[in-house]
Design an enzyme around this catalytic site. Structure first.
Site, mmCIF file in Angstrom:
data_model
loop_
_atom_site.group_PDB
_atom_site.id
_atom_site.type_symbol
_atom_site.label_atom_id
_atom_site.label_comp_id
_atom_site.label_asym_id
_atom_site.label_seq_id
_atom_site.Cartn_x
_atom_site.Cartn_y
_atom_site.Cartn_z
ATOM 1 N N SER A 313 -46.773 14.573 -64.465
ATOM 2 C CA SER A 313 -47.220 13.201 -64.254
ATOM 3 C C SER A 313 -48.001 13.110 -62.956
ATOM 4 O O SER A 313 -47.930 13.993 -62.099
ATOM 5 C CB SER A 313 -46.019 12.255 -64.205
ATOM 6 O OG SER A 313 -45.374 12.313 -62.949
ATOM 7 N N ASP A 314 -48.763 12.037 -62.807
ATOM 8 C CA ASP A 314 -49.337 11.739 -61.505
ATOM 9 C C ASP A 314 -48.325 10.889 -60.746
ATOM 10 O O ASP A 314 -47.279 10.511 -61.261
ATOM 11 C CB ASP A 314 -50.689 11.039 -61.646
ATOM 12 C CG ASP A 314 -51.606 11.291 -60.454
ATOM 13 O OD1 ASP A 314 -51.100 11.652 -59.378
ATOM 14 O OD2 ASP A 314 -52.824 11.115 -60.592
ATOM 15 N N TRP A 315 -48.651 10.572 -59.534
ATOM 16 C CA TRP A 315 -47.770 9.975 -58.536
ATOM 17 C C TRP A 315 -47.062 8.719 -59.045
ATOM 18 O O TRP A 315 -47.667 7.659 -59.142
ATOM 19 C CB TRP A 315 -48.604 9.660 -57.306
ATOM 20 C CG TRP A 315 -47.898 9.179 -56.101
ATOM 21 C CD1 TRP A 315 -47.520 7.903 -55.827
ATOM 22 C CD2 TRP A 315 -47.546 9.962 -54.943
ATOM 23 N NE1 TRP A 315 -46.942 7.826 -54.593
ATOM 24 C CE2 TRP A 315 -46.949 9.078 -54.023
ATOM 25 C CE3 TRP A 315 -47.667 11.302 -54.608
ATOM 26 C CZ2 TRP A 315 -46.486 9.496 -52.778
ATOM 27 C CZ3 TRP A 315 -47.208 11.715 -53.369
ATOM 28 C CH2 TRP A 315 -46.621 10.823 -52.474
#
Length: 768
Positions: A313-315
């Site tokens: 995932s991204d942040w």
């Protein structure tokens, strides 16, 4: 006595059983196959340990630094700084010792990486940590590493070999710090210059991005089994560079045709190159958050392309399925949706382990689904060799980082990344003619030339533009009028001072652009999460340029920036403009060498530069009807500078475009040859570009598409014949049913120095 003997026999039996069990620990045997080691280790792991491998945390020093200056409310819109309210670094270290953490990011020193790794190796199964970092243009986000030009500058060189070389050197510097995983290459296709992350990408063209992205993947990963290999991560899947309003993470709403023809091809190329990981995008795609988009992660990525790596995932974007997109009613449901859609690793946070274990125990997520993700993560850890070599040598780390060879590459890459946009004859500078030069502007003497995703570096490892000028032209008097580094707080008095000094100089240089350094996060005007409602120069920079130019003395504009800027007044009124992008640690030297002609510029634009925000979206490979009706006021179809454009100090003549045949079968090939002559008095490198148009087709096709290019060195007066081969994949498109086809009919091949129609030689051929 009998009881003592019984205990002794039992103890002996336990020892024998323990020894037998130890012999079966295949995962500790380097001679066993990776798959055997993965399955053996997986069989020994508890559910909590498995879910922990799927979770990532920010580093301890990062937690300490940000918990001291941020509030819990600051975290929601922040995608760079983090801490965990109510959780200390000591708690995260304890979880690491318990084997409940699989990865860390934002670990910026070898000492911290080794320290955290020691804690992980003391856990029950001694599974090492996978350390990730945003090594976007070198491992620049950590101090004391080589800083190359950012990706947009690298793309301007149209140099796949340089992309591979930079990635290879970056991988070596990362491993010298005990870092194993770079969140790069960014293969987003850019369609909006208001977006702050343009400089992190390879531009607007799917073909160019695909080529450079694939070479970067190969450079980072090597064979993925040597001490100098790291894991690549193609990102952001998908449409981050196509935001609805130009802001990072805003919705992307496009047709499946646009997805498949424009946005997805660079990711497919990255998968074909062997990318071991992929990161999903902040946004929602056609109404479905990318982080819970089963069609993207399962159907396309794994089903159609056969992706074998893991998805990260991204942040905090899995959390945003709940608190931003609101397609999940709570955090637990968000985790469920993301995992079942295909997510393998969570960046980052404290609730993952608890809630995901609950989902498995409740029967909503099969443990076999968790095993899928953990297998992929463990596979990478074994292949990288970090079970056997979990630490980096602190005594020898600087033998690799900032090595002379890496520094030389950074300088060469900077020289090849700088685009000469305009030159009315003032360049290259004659040092004997211009004895007194006034230099001013926010980027004239600042480490901001390093670009986004850069930590502050030691002054001796950065050559600013003012320093570069003084080094390259030591007999010239350079008078510096400081404007500060922040364009938003420029002083009118300093602008007037520059205007006054300009009148007494022989020549003036204004170094303008944007501010990107991340340690002053809230004060930046470019970079991640620094999007704009326009593309003008910020602050008093236009006023500075105009007042300096009013001196009547020749005025050169140098731009240091990560996105296209609409500098229309300067383009019409100044004699010379140089686009330096974010040229890295030796950017000042490279700029000065180009200004004074010791280096002949060769770079070309990997993006179209619009005149103003009113021309967005503007890109070269548009559909025929885009400019059918022009704007009632203003210039609609004419950009400030077109894709592929860039000047040189020599001239090139294109002639004798010829085809090996005027007709080919749909599965055939065709050679295209063009004669290029250096008609000037200087040696140079020309970037030759080949475009194709399907003249009549069952669905509308772009007016031209880049299908090949080549960097060609030509000595003064030299002529070379350059041949490209057109293969079926260069003619293919998606029909009305989105099936790949090569249709019969007439195609036009165009070859020249840029995408501009008037500069292109054209020939037609037919596909039977």
């Amino acid at each position: 006595m009998k009881k003592t003997l019984l205990f002794a026999v039992m103890a002996t039996g336990l020892v024998l059983m323990s020894g037998a069990k130890e012999k079966k620990a295949i995962y500790k045997d380097p001679s066993a196959s990776v798959s055997e080691r993965v399955e053996d280790l997986l069989s020994r792991m508890t559910l909590e340990e498995k879910v922990g491998q799927m979770n990532q945390f920010v580093g301890i020093e990062h937690i300490k630094a940000n918990s001291a200056v941020l509030t819990e409310g600051d975290l929601f819109n922040n995608t760079a700084q983090a801490f965990y309210p109510g959780i200390t670094g000591d708690t995260v270290i304890r979880w690491t010792r318990e084997g409940l953490v699989g990865s860390f990011l934002h670990v910026l020193t070898i000492e911290e990486a080794n320290m955290l790794q020691r804690h992980a190796m003391s856990s029950r199964l001694a599974i090492p940590i996978l350390f990730g970092i945003d090594a976007i243009h070198g491992n620049a986000n950590a101090p004391d590493n080589t800083v190359y030009p950012t990706n947009i500058g690298l793309a301007s060189s149209f140099d796949p070999e340089m992309a591979y070389k930079i990635a290879r050197q970056t991988a070596a510097e990362m491993r010298a710090m005990n870092l194993h995983w770079t969140f790069n290459p960014n293969v987003d296709v850019v369609r909006d210059p208001r977006w702050g992350r343009v400089g992190e990408t390879f531009g607007e063209d799917p073909y160019l991005i695909s080529v450079l992205g694939a070479e970067s993947v190969k450079g980072y990963q090597g064979t993925l089994d040597t001490p100098n290999d790291v894991l690549a991560c193609i990102k952001h899947f998908v449409g981050g560079g196509f935001p609805a309003n130009g802001t990072n993470g805003s919705p992307t709403d496009v047709s499946e045709r646009t997805l498949r023809e424009v946005l997805l091809p660079p990711f497919e190329a990255g998968v074909e190159a062997g990318a071991g990981s992929l990161m999903t995008s902040h946004n929602e795609v056609n109404g479905i958050p990318a982080h819970s988009n089963e069609w993207l992660m399962r159907d396309v990525l794994r089903g159609e392309w056969g992706f074998k790596g893991f998805v990260v995932s991204d942040w905090m974007d899995i959390e945003h399925i709940y608190d931003l997109h609101r397609t999940a009613e709570n955090l637990k449901e968000a985790f469920y949706q993301s995992i079942m859609a295909g997510m393998d690793m969570h960046m980052h946070g404290i609730y993952w382990n608890e809630l995901v274990c609950e989902l498995v125990r409740e029967g909503r997520i099969p443990e076999s689904r968790i095993d899928e993700s953990v297998r992929r993560i463990l596979d990478v850890k074994f292949r990288l060799g970090i079970f056997e070599n979990p630490y980096a040598d602190e005594a020898r780390t600087m033998e690799v980082r900032l090595s002379p060879g890496h520094r030389a590459t950074a300088l060469e890459a900077a020289r090849n990344s700088i685009v000469l946009l305009k030159n009315d004859g003032v360049l290259p500078l004659d040092a004997s003619k211009y004895k007194r030069v006034m230099v001013t502007g926010i980027n004239a003497d600042d480490e901001n030339i390093l670009g986004d995703w850069s930590a502050s570096q030691r002054p001796e490892n950065v050559t600013t533009i003012l320093e570069g000028l003084r080094e390259v032209a030591p007999d010239t008097h350079f008078e510096f009028v400081d404007q500060g580094w922040n364009p938003q707080t420029m002083s009118p008095a300093q602008v007037e001072k520059a205007a006054e000094h300009a009148r007494h100089a022989d020549l003036n240089i204004v170094v303008a652009g944007e501010y990107m350094m991340r340690h002053r996060w809230a004060l930046r005007t470019g970079g991640e999460d620094t999007d704009r409602s326009d593309i003008d120069l910020v602050g008093l920079q236009n006023e500075l340029i105009e007042k300096v130019a009013a001196s009547g003395k020749p005025t050169i504009l140098i731009l240091v920036n990560g996105r296209q800027l609409g500098v229309e007044w300067a383009a019409e009124n100044l004699p010379a403009i140089v686009e330096a992008w974010e040229p890295g640690m030796y950017g000042g030297q490279a700029v000065a060498e180009i200004l004074y002609g010791t280096v002949n510029p060769s770079a070309k634009l990997p993006v179209t530069i619009p005149r103003s925000v009113g021309q967005i979206q503007m890109y070269y490979n548009h559909k025929p009807s885009l400019y059918f009706h022009p704007y009632a006021a203003g210039k609609s179809s004419s950009p400030l500078w077109p894709f592929g454009f860039g000047l040189s100090y020599t001239t090139y003549e294109y002639s004798d475009l010829r085809l090996s045949s005027d007709e080919i079968a749909a599965d055939g090939t065709l050679d295209v040859t063009v004669r290029v002559k250096n008609t000037g008095s200087r040696d140079g490198v020309e970037i030759i570009q080949l475009y194709i148009r399907d003249l009549y087709s069952s669905v509308t096709r772009p007016v031209k598409e880049l299908k090949d290019f080549g960097r060609v060195a030509l000595k003064a007066g030299e002529t070379k014949d350059i041949t490209f081969t057109i293969t079926p994949d260069k003619l293919q498109f998606l029909d009305k049913d989105l099936r790949p086809v090569v249709e019969p009919g007439e195609f036009v091949v165009m070859v020249g120095p840029s995408s501009e129609d008037s500069r292109l030689l054209k020939r037609s051929f037919n596909v039977k």
